[in-house]
Structure formats: structure tokens, C-alpha cells
Scaffold this motif. Structure first.
Motif, PDB file in Angstrom:
ATOM      1  N   ASP A  91       0.864  -1.204   0.059  1.00  7.72           N
ATOM      2  CA  ASP A  91       0.064  -0.042  -0.044  1.00  7.72           C
ATOM      3  C   ASP A  91       0.834   1.247  -0.049  1.00  7.72           C
ATOM      4  O   ASP A  91       2.012   1.370   0.748  1.00  7.72           O
ATOM      5  N   SER A  92       0.642   2.256  -0.922  1.00  6.40           N
ATOM      6  CA  SER A  92       1.638   3.182  -1.210  1.00  6.40           C
ATOM      7  C   SER A  92       2.064   4.010   0.241  1.00  6.40           C
ATOM      8  O   SER A  92       3.093   4.223   0.443  1.00  6.40           O
ATOM      9  N   GLU A  93       1.239   4.381   1.080  1.00  6.73           N
ATOM     10  CA  GLU A  93       1.220   5.041   2.236  1.00  6.73           C
ATOM     11  C   GLU A  93       2.347   4.382   3.204  1.00  6.73           C
ATOM     12  O   GLU A  93       3.084   4.667   3.757  1.00  6.73           O
TER      13      GLU A  93
ATOM     14  N   SER B 180      -5.874  11.799  -1.208  1.00  4.57           N
ATOM     15  CA  SER B 180      -6.022  12.452  -2.170  1.00  4.57           C
ATOM     16  C   SER B 180      -7.532  13.410  -2.136  1.00  4.57           C
ATOM     17  O   SER B 180      -7.662  14.313  -2.449  1.00  4.57           O
TER      18      SER B 180
ATOM     19  N   HIS C  66     -11.148   8.192 -10.121  1.00  3.72           N
ATOM     20  CA  HIS C  66     -10.342   8.430  -9.079  1.00  3.72           C
ATOM     21  C   HIS C  66      -9.556   9.806  -9.847  1.00  3.72           C
ATOM     22  O   HIS C  66      -9.089   9.585 -10.926  1.00  3.72           O
TER      23      HIS C  66
ATOM     24  N   SER D 216     -12.010   5.142  -1.726  1.00  5.26           N
ATOM     25  CA  SER D 216     -11.133   6.389  -1.716  1.00  5.26           C
ATOM     26  C   SER D 216     -12.358   7.766  -1.998  1.00  5.26           C
ATOM     27  O   SER D 216     -11.655   8.718  -1.570  1.00  5.26           O
TER      28      SER D 216
ATOM     29  N   ASN E   4     -11.239   4.225   2.294  1.00  8.36           N
ATOM     30  CA  ASN E   4      -9.717   3.670   2.161  1.00  8.36           C
ATOM     31  C   ASN E   4      -8.830   4.108   3.368  1.00  8.36           C
ATOM     32  O   ASN E   4      -7.954   3.551   3.695  1.00  8.36           O
TER      33      ASN E   4
ATOM     34  N   GLU F 213      -6.584   2.516   5.968  1.00  8.87           N
ATOM     35  CA  GLU F 213      -5.060   2.782   5.904  1.00  8.87           C
ATOM     36  C   GLU F 213      -4.711   2.999   7.314  1.00  8.87           C
ATOM     37  O   GLU F 213      -3.603   2.874   7.769  1.00  8.87           O
TER      38      GLU F 213
END
Ligand SMILES: NC(=O)C1=CN([C@@H]2O[C@H](COP(=O)(O)OP(=O)(O)OC[C@H]3O[C@@H](n4cnc5c(N)ncnc54)[C@H](OP(=O)(O)O)[C@@H]3O)[C@@H](O)[C@H]2O)C=CC1
Ligand SMILES: CC(=O)[C@@H](O)[C@H](O)COP(=O)(O)O
Ligand SMILES: [Mn+2]
Length: 358
Positions: free
Chosen positions: A129-131, A153, A174, A187, A192, A196
Motif C-alpha cells: 500500500d503506497s502510504e 487525495s 479517481h 477512496s 480507504n 489505512e
């Protein structure tokens, strides 16, 4: 250079495809040794031909275990969407593989149980997961942190009023990332980000007060860490999952070159805004679920997953996703789960409540 042998779960989806493209174009020096999906049989058998490896349509968990046990591999990339990802993660760990984990539900539902399982089996879980990939790498570089800042975002409807009649197509549109349907809708509601926050709480052993969320529309900063001395460190790169996927699958085995395009600062504007509880009730519910622990994170995920399914099937409005989830979390989910069976019991309980209420 050492070729990484990777097994991909969710091979036909957004994460799986990004990993396969990275191998095709050489940004990941890898060999695919097994492919798994659920329903896209034709695409999966085409991929198996291209990568010259065995494949499996996951219709039975015992057979998935048999399939994974028969494979040679250094790491399993789990890009399965939703709750079924947890069982697959546990099977992969038990078959002796390290995990490059995109399936956030594995951590949200599995919590301390899956982390302890990985420890017991002496296996690594590397977040994709990017974060969490950003925070994982920042912690590696700086060791002791004070707290984290996760960027969001804000999704396609940020600061838009009256979302009662928005369509599924609008919700999956998105602003910065190309992803599967379910995560894109999450998101848009910030569920989301809620998932997270819970994922970060378990992965990095943080309490809710040590996890900030800030609205950062550009998705260039993937997350930040604060140190005790007051300094903040951030990870920046274009919104492209290739970097977190390649980083996790490679796991420092080979030096990485040109994985994503370097940023040009003169072309960048980076903005940050506070998030609003009234605008994004699902994020507030997730913070509370992490605070309460027990089975509340499992219930948050299950209720939201059911509600998103109903929205996709045009049975409820976009705004009812939060209402259904809130209603489910009013029930008692204080039980702590110590096995996969206990987790699935609470998951099914939450799903039944969500469906009864709608
Ligand atoms: N997409 C992204 O950029 C990001 C995704 N994630 C997380 O990664 C996970 C995957 O997301 P994404 O790639 O967008 O999802 P997609 O919907 O694009 O793909 C899901 C994949 O999972 C497979 N699948 C679904 N159920 C099963 C199952 N029971 N057993 C085996 N395979 C299954 C699907 O197979 P089939 O096609 O055959 O149905 C498909 O290959 C999610 O947990 C998401 O939250 C996290 C960060 C970023
Ligand atoms: C790419 C990735 O990691 C997604 O989970 C991303 O975070 C979605 O973007 P937002 O939830 O911030 O809109
Ligand atoms: Mn993310």
C-alpha cells in the motif's frame, strides 16, 4: 543481479498487472513462478502461457494451499481484492513465503493475529500500500519515529455537496490513481483512508493519536514521519504503484534503477488541507474502530465491503455506505480474535447485521 521468483495472487487485477508490467519492462528483475486469480480464467491462462508458469483459479482454500506448496518462490505478492485476501495471506505465510502485501484487508482483519503468525513462522510482511510502503521505508532510514502523517487525495468528490445521486462511474473516477473498483469507491468515501489508518496502527504499532491524515490532492507525497526532534521526512514520487510493488518484491536484493520517472519540482504544487469529520464520516468511524480494537476493525471492513457491494449493484445510494457502516459499529464487537476462524465469525456477523439493516 539475482532474479526474484515471485508468485502473484490477484494476477489479473490492477496490482497484479502493474507487477507483471514491471517484469515485462525490466524495472523488476523477476521470474513469475505461479499465478492466481478467481474468475478471469481466460486471461489467467494467457498470462500463464506468457510467463511459462503454473496457474490456479482460487475456488477452494485447501487446493490453494496445495498449489502454493508445490511452487518454488522467494515471495508472494498478494493483490487479491477484499476480505478473501486474509486467508490467502495466511496460507502463503504457512507455505513458507515472505509476503509483499497490497491486500490491506489482511492487516485490518488479521491485526495482531497475522503479525504474530508471521513472527512465529519467521516470515516477513512487506507493505505495498503506497502510504505504508512510504512509512516502512522512512522508518528503515530513520529508525525511531514520533508519529506518522498519511496523505489522502480526497477522492473525486472532495468538497462537493449533495452526493446522494452520484453514480458508480463517477465514484470510481479517481483523480490521481488507476485502481480496482472497490478501492476506488473507498477512496471516494475516504473509507480507504480509514482502512489505512487501521493498517498503519497494526503494522507500525501506533495508537490513533499518532496517525494524522492530511488531504493532499496531488498524491505525490505518499506519507510522512515525524521524529521526536520535530523534523518531518516525506517520500515523494509520481502516483504509480510500480515503485511500492517493485520495492517490496525486490526486498533490497538488487539495486533498483529507473523504476519511476523522477519528479520535476518546477512542475509541482503541493497542497495540504485538514479533513472534515462531517464530510468523511467513514474516516472518523475507522479511527474509533482502531481505538476500540477487539473486532471493531473487522466489523468496519465487513460493513463497508457489504455496503460498497450494494452501491455497486445500485441497491443503495452512495451516502448510505457510511450510514450502514455506522449502524453495524453500534453493535458489540469487543471480542478479541485469536484465530482465523474467530476472525471470520466476527466478519460474517458484521455482514449479516449490515444486510439486515439495509
Ligand atoms: N490498485 C491499487 O493501486 C492498490 C490496491 N491496493 C489493495 O490491493 C488489493 C487489490 O486491489 P486491486 O488490484 O485494485 O483490485 P482489482 O479488483 O483490480 O483486482 C483484484 C484481483 O483479485 C483477484 N481475486 C479476487 N478475489 C480473489 C480470490 N478469492 N482468490 C484469488 N484471487 C482473487 C481478482 O481475480 P479475477 O479477475 O479473476 O476476479 C483480481 O485479479 C486490494 O486489497 C486493494 O485495497 C492497495 C493500494 C493500491
Ligand atoms: C495507491 C494507493 O495506495 C491507494 O490506496 C491510494 O492511497 C488511494 O488514494 P486515496 O485513498 O488517497 O484517494
Ligand atoms: Mn493506499
Amino acid at each position: 543481479m539475482i532474479k526474484r521468483k515471485v508468485i502473484i495472487l490477484g494476477s489479473t487485477g490492477s496490482i497484479g498487472t502493474t507487477c507483471l508490467n514491471a517484469i515485462r519492462n525490466g524495472s523488476l528483475y523477476g521470474e513469475v513462478t505461479g499465478l492466481v486469480a478467481r474468475s478471469s480464467k481466460d486471461s489467467l491462462s494467457e498470462l500463464a502461457k506468457e510467463f511459462n508458469c503454473p496457474y490456479f483459479i482460487n475456488d477452494n482454500s485447501n487446493k490453494l494451499k496445495e498449489f502454493l506448496s508445490s511452487l518454488d518462490g522467494d515471495i508472494v505478492l498478494n493483490g487479491i481484492a477484499g476480505a478473501p485476501g486474509l486467508e490467502a495471506s495466511l496460507i502463503a505465510l504457512n507455505c513458507g513465503f515472505d509476503l509483499a502485501l497490497a491486500n490491506k484487508e489482511s492487516i485490518v482483519m488479521g491485526g495482531d493475529f497475522i503479525l504474530n503468525e508471521a513472527k512465529r513462522l519467521n516470515r516477513k510482511i512487506i507493505p505495498v500500500d503506497s502510504e505504508h510502503s512510504a512509512i516502512y521505508n522512512l522508518i528503515k532510514a530513520h529508525n525511531k519515529i514520533h508519529s506518522v502523517v498519511i496523505t489522502a487525495s480526497g477522492g473525486p468528490f472532495y468538497q462537493k455537496k449533495n452526493l446522494d445521486n452520484v453514480t458508480v462511474e463517477e465514484a470510481i473516477n479517481h483523480p490521481t490513481w488507476k485502481m480496482g473498483k472497490k478501492i476506488s469507491i473507498d477512496s471516494a468515501t475516504l473509507a480507504n483512508k480509514g482502512l489505512e489508518v487501521i493498517e498503519a496502527g497494526f503494522l507500525f504499532n501506533l495508537s490513533p493519536k499518532d496517525i494524522e491524515v492530511t488531504i493532499h490532492r496531488q498524491s505525490v507525497i505518499h506519507s510522512m514521519i515525524r521524529l521526536d526532534n520535530g523534523a518531518v521526512y516525506a517520500q515523494l514520487s509520481p502516483p504509480d504503484m510500480t515503485l511500492p510493488i517493485v520495492g517490496a518484491v525486490n526486498d533490497e536484493v538488487n539495486p533498483l534503477y529507473n523504476v519511476v520517472k523522477p519528479l520535476s519540482f518546477e512542475d509541482l504544487t503541493l497542497t495540504f488541507k485538514k479533513w472534515d469529520e462531517e464530510e468523511f464520516p467513514l474516516l472518523a468511524l475507522a479511527y474509533k474502530a482502531l481505538e476500540q480494537k477487539g473486532s471493531y476493525p473487522i466489523a468496519f471492513n465487513a460493513a463497508n465491503e457489504v455496503a460498497v457491494g450494494l452501491f455497486i449493484d445500485h441497491k443503495i445510494k452512495f451516502t448510505s455506505i457510511a450510514n450502514i457502516t455506522k449502524e453495524v459499529l453500534m453493535h458489540d464487537f469487543s471480542t478479541t480474535c485469536n484465530s482465523f476462524e474467530e476472525i471470520m465469525y466476527q466478519d460474517q456477523r458484521a455482514r449479516a447485521i449490515a444486510l439486515k439493516g439495509f
